[in-house]
Design an enzyme around this catalytic site. Sequence first.
Site, short mmCIF file in Angstrom:
data_model
loop_
_atom_site.label_atom_id
_atom_site.label_comp_id
_atom_site.label_asym_id
_atom_site.label_seq_id
_atom_site.Cartn_x
_atom_site.Cartn_y
_atom_site.Cartn_z
N SER A 67 0.84 -1.20 0.00
CA SER A 67 0.00 0.00 0.00
C SER A 67 0.89 1.26 0.00
O SER A 67 1.67 1.47 -0.91
CB SER A 67 -0.94 -0.04 1.20
OG SER A 67 -1.95 0.93 1.10
N ASP A 104 -10.27 -3.18 -5.60
CA ASP A 104 -9.64 -2.56 -4.43
C ASP A 104 -10.26 -1.19 -4.18
O ASP A 104 -10.14 -0.30 -5.01
CB ASP A 104 -8.13 -2.42 -4.68
CG ASP A 104 -7.36 -1.89 -3.48
OD1 ASP A 104 -7.99 -1.36 -2.55
OD2 ASP A 104 -6.12 -2.01 -3.49
N HIS A 124 -8.18 -4.96 -0.88
CA HIS A 124 -6.95 -4.25 -0.51
C HIS A 124 -6.15 -5.09 0.48
O HIS A 124 -6.60 -5.35 1.59
CB HIS A 124 -7.30 -2.89 0.11
CG HIS A 124 -6.11 -2.00 0.31
ND1 HIS A 124 -5.44 -1.40 -0.74
CD2 HIS A 124 -5.46 -1.60 1.45
CE1 HIS A 124 -4.44 -0.68 -0.27
NE2 HIS A 124 -4.44 -0.78 1.05
#
EC number: 3.1.1.32
Length: 366
Positions: free
Chosen positions: A171, A297, A326
Amino acid sequence: MKAGCRKPALICSNAFSVFLHKHCPVVAERFSPTPWCWGGRLQTLVCALLKTRPPVTYRNELLRTVDGGQISLDWVDNESSVTHPDSSTRPTVLILPGLTGNSQQSYVLHAVRQATRHGYRCVVFNNRGVGGEELLTPVTYCAANTSDLEWVMRHVKGLYPHAPVLGAGVSLGGMILLNYLARKRTESGMVAGITISVAWDAQKSSESMEEPLNRLLFNKHLTRGLCRTVTRHRKILEKVVDIDYVLKARTIREFDERFTSLLFGYKSCIDYYRDASPGSKLPHTAVPILCLNASDDPFSPQHAFPVSIVQSLPHVALLLTAHGGHIAFLQGLFPRGESYIERLFGQFVRAVFEHQRDIKKACGIE
C-alpha cells in the site's frame, strides 16, 4: 480486464512473462476468492478481522537520522539459515508496511515467514512515529518523501555490502518504494522490488475512498489511526502544526491537507498527491518490479492502473486480479492462513534471489 475474469492478467514484456511463469507459477493460477467473501470491500474487512498472525521474534534497532530523529528497524537475522549460512551474503528482504502499519501487521508477519522459510534475512522499516518509538523531531512520513528509506538502505548496505536486497512495499509502503526506485534509478542498492495494493494515483485513490460506503468502512477508521499517532506525539508536533485543527480531520484528505502537505512543505494537498503518485514515475526505475493489484480494491481504483505505461517497460510486471480487495486476496472457505499474496511473495522473492542473472536478462538489465 473483465470483471468476471478469474485468471489474473499479467501485463509485462514477453521475456519477463516467460521468467515469471517458470519461476513464479502462481501468476498463471486462476484466482478464486473465498466464495462467501467475493467483493473487494468484504475481502478487505474480513482479512483485517480473520487473518492469522504468525509468531515472529524481532531484533529491534533504533537508527538515528541526520536531522536528529530516529527510525525503528525490526530485524529477523535468520542465523540458522541452511541455504544461506554466511551472514555477509545472506539475501535481505526490506519490508515497508502500509499507512498506519508496522512490523506487527499480519501481512508483514506472513511475508517474514515466507522469506525466512527460504533462508533469507528480513528487516521491517517502521515509519517514524508508528514503530513504538518516540518522535525526537517534528518529522513523520509521507508517500512522496524517500529520505528515510534512502538512509535505511545506506545503513543496510553498510552492514551487509555483499548481500542482495529486495524491497517489498505494501500500500503506502509500495508508493514510497516505487518513488525511491524512480529517484535512485541504478543507485537504489536493490536488486528488485515487489508491491502489493499500491495506490497508483493518490488523487484518484482519495476520491475512491471518499465514496459514501468506503468513507464509512475505511476512511474514517484510517483517519482516526492517523490522528491517534498525532495525539501520541503531540508535544513535539505542536511546534510545527495546529494539533487541534489536525485532530478535527474526518477523512485522509483532510488530514493530509492539515498535516502531511504542510509538514513536508507542499503548497496544497493536490501538489502533495501529484508528487506522491508513483504511476508516471515507473519509466525512471531500473530494477525488476512485480506489482499486484485487485480491480475491486476500494483504495486503488482500477481506472488509475498504469497499464499503458507498464506495457512499454521491459522490467515492470503488473499482475491484476478481478477480485481481492486491498491487501487481502483471500481464498478457501476459511481464509485465515496463507493465500494468494503469500504464495506470490514467496515465489517471487525466491525467483529473484536464486535466479538473479536470469531475471536481469529477462528484463533487459545490464
